[in-house]
Design a protein around this motif. Structure first.
Motif, PDB file in Angstrom:
ATOM      1  N   LEU A 107      -3.773   7.662  -2.135  1.00 62.51           N
ATOM      2  CA  LEU A 107      -2.551   8.158  -2.776  1.00 62.51           C
ATOM      3  C   LEU A 107      -1.320   7.530  -2.129  1.00 62.51           C
ATOM      4  N   ALA A 108      -1.341   7.398  -0.818  1.00 60.84           N
ATOM      5  CA  ALA A 108      -0.205   6.804  -0.113  1.00 60.84           C
ATOM      6  C   ALA A 108       0.050   5.377  -0.604  1.00 60.84           C
ATOM      7  N   GLU A 109      -1.009   4.628  -0.799  1.00 65.32           N
ATOM      8  CA  GLU A 109      -0.856   3.257  -1.274  1.00 65.32           C
ATOM      9  C   GLU A 109      -0.240   3.242  -2.667  1.00 65.32           C
ATOM     10  N   LEU A 110      -0.668   4.154  -3.528  1.00 62.45           N
ATOM     11  CA  LEU A 110      -0.106   4.234  -4.874  1.00 62.45           C
ATOM     12  C   LEU A 110       1.383   4.572  -4.834  1.00 62.45           C
ATOM     13  N   VAL A 111       1.750   5.584  -4.058  1.00 62.01           N
ATOM     14  CA  VAL A 111       3.143   6.032  -4.011  1.00 62.01           C
ATOM     15  C   VAL A 111       4.044   4.941  -3.446  1.00 62.01           C
ATOM     16  N   ARG A 112       3.562   4.240  -2.425  1.00 62.00           N
ATOM     17  CA  ARG A 112       4.363   3.153  -1.844  1.00 62.00           C
ATOM     18  C   ARG A 112       4.697   2.079  -2.861  1.00 62.00           C
TER      19      ARG A 112
END
Length: 261
Positions: free
Chosen positions: A190-195
């Protein structure tokens, strides 16, 4: 000139309870801004003010410097989309159909055309279907397009909810506890997506994130706003917030104490 969303000295009271007290913050274009704080700090009220569910007694909102008086049913037309705690998906629709509903406001054909199955309605449906499939593919879940949401793991349903919000092609995306219920690997994904959201080649958007998982907040945010008892006690980059004694006392320290207990 694009300045993004700005809150100016927002105050909200519910009877004798002060939920927000002189809160100011900015979500510039192409940035991820996080809002953290203990339970009851005012994070949900802040989101509800931006979405038009709660009217502040004091202060004002602006979008690119112009007055903003949000109404829940007008958010998508303002370029604002929001995910809910949980997923809020329609159980009776497929994954693809759920995502298509996020872009329904962009349909050119009216209700009568859709009801009668006229060509304009067919063109709209094909266009929305293509857009929805592209978003599902970008999020790595296109293989689930025809599945019912209830048959999918929670982490996949969270991505479907994100895809539905992105289908509205927002300039500002409000993420409300998106990591709730996720494990460590899923949070990292999820962190990769949001970034990547503010940096996408197509339809990049700023993000305002409310989240309890500090590893996610620290990994994705350009700036962080810390609330405590409805007031802003710190604002700054992740490294600044991490080392701020007031934040440690109000939030991070409390989290460490609860872990030890």
């Amino acid at each position: 000139m694009e300045r993004g969303l700005e809150l100016h000295h927002i105050g909200v009271r519910f009877g004798g309870l002060t939920a927000l007290d002189d809160v100011s913050l900015q979500v510039p274009p192409n940035q991820v801004v996080g809002v953290i704080g203990p339970n009851g700090a005012g994070k949900t009220t802040l989101f509800n003010v931006i979405c038009g569910f709660v009217a502040p007694q004091t202060g004002a909102l602006t979008l690119d410097g112009r007055p903003l008086r949000p109404r829940p049913h007008q958010l998508t037309r303002l370029g604002i989309a929001r995910t809910l705690q949980g997923t809020g998906l329609f159980a009776g629709l497929t994954v693809l159909e759920n995502v298509m509903t996020g872009a329904a406001h962009t349909a050119h054909a009216g209700f009568v055309s859709a009801l009668l199955g006229l060509p304009a309605s067919d063109r709209d449906e094909r266009r929305l279907r293509r857009q929805a499939l592209d978003i599902l593919d970008d999020l790595g879940i296109a293989d689930h397009a025809e599945a019912a949401p209830t048959t999918l793991p929670f982490a996949v349903r969270q991505r479907v909810a994100l895809a539905r919000a992105l289908a509205a092609r927002p300039r500002l995306l409000l993420l409300d506890e998106p990591a709730g219920g996720l494990g460590g690997d899923d949070i990292a994904g999820l962190a990769e997506l949001v970034r990547q959201l503010p940096r996408r080649d197509t339809d990049p958007c700023a993000v305002l994130l409310v989240e309890h998982h500090m590893d996610l907040v620290m990994a994705v945010c350009d700036d962080i706003v810390v609330l405590d008892f409805g007031r802003v006690i710190a604002t700054g980059a992740p490294d600044t917030i991490r080392d701020d004694p007031a934040v440690t006392d109000a939030y991070l320290g409390a989290a460490v104490d609860s872990d030890v207990a």
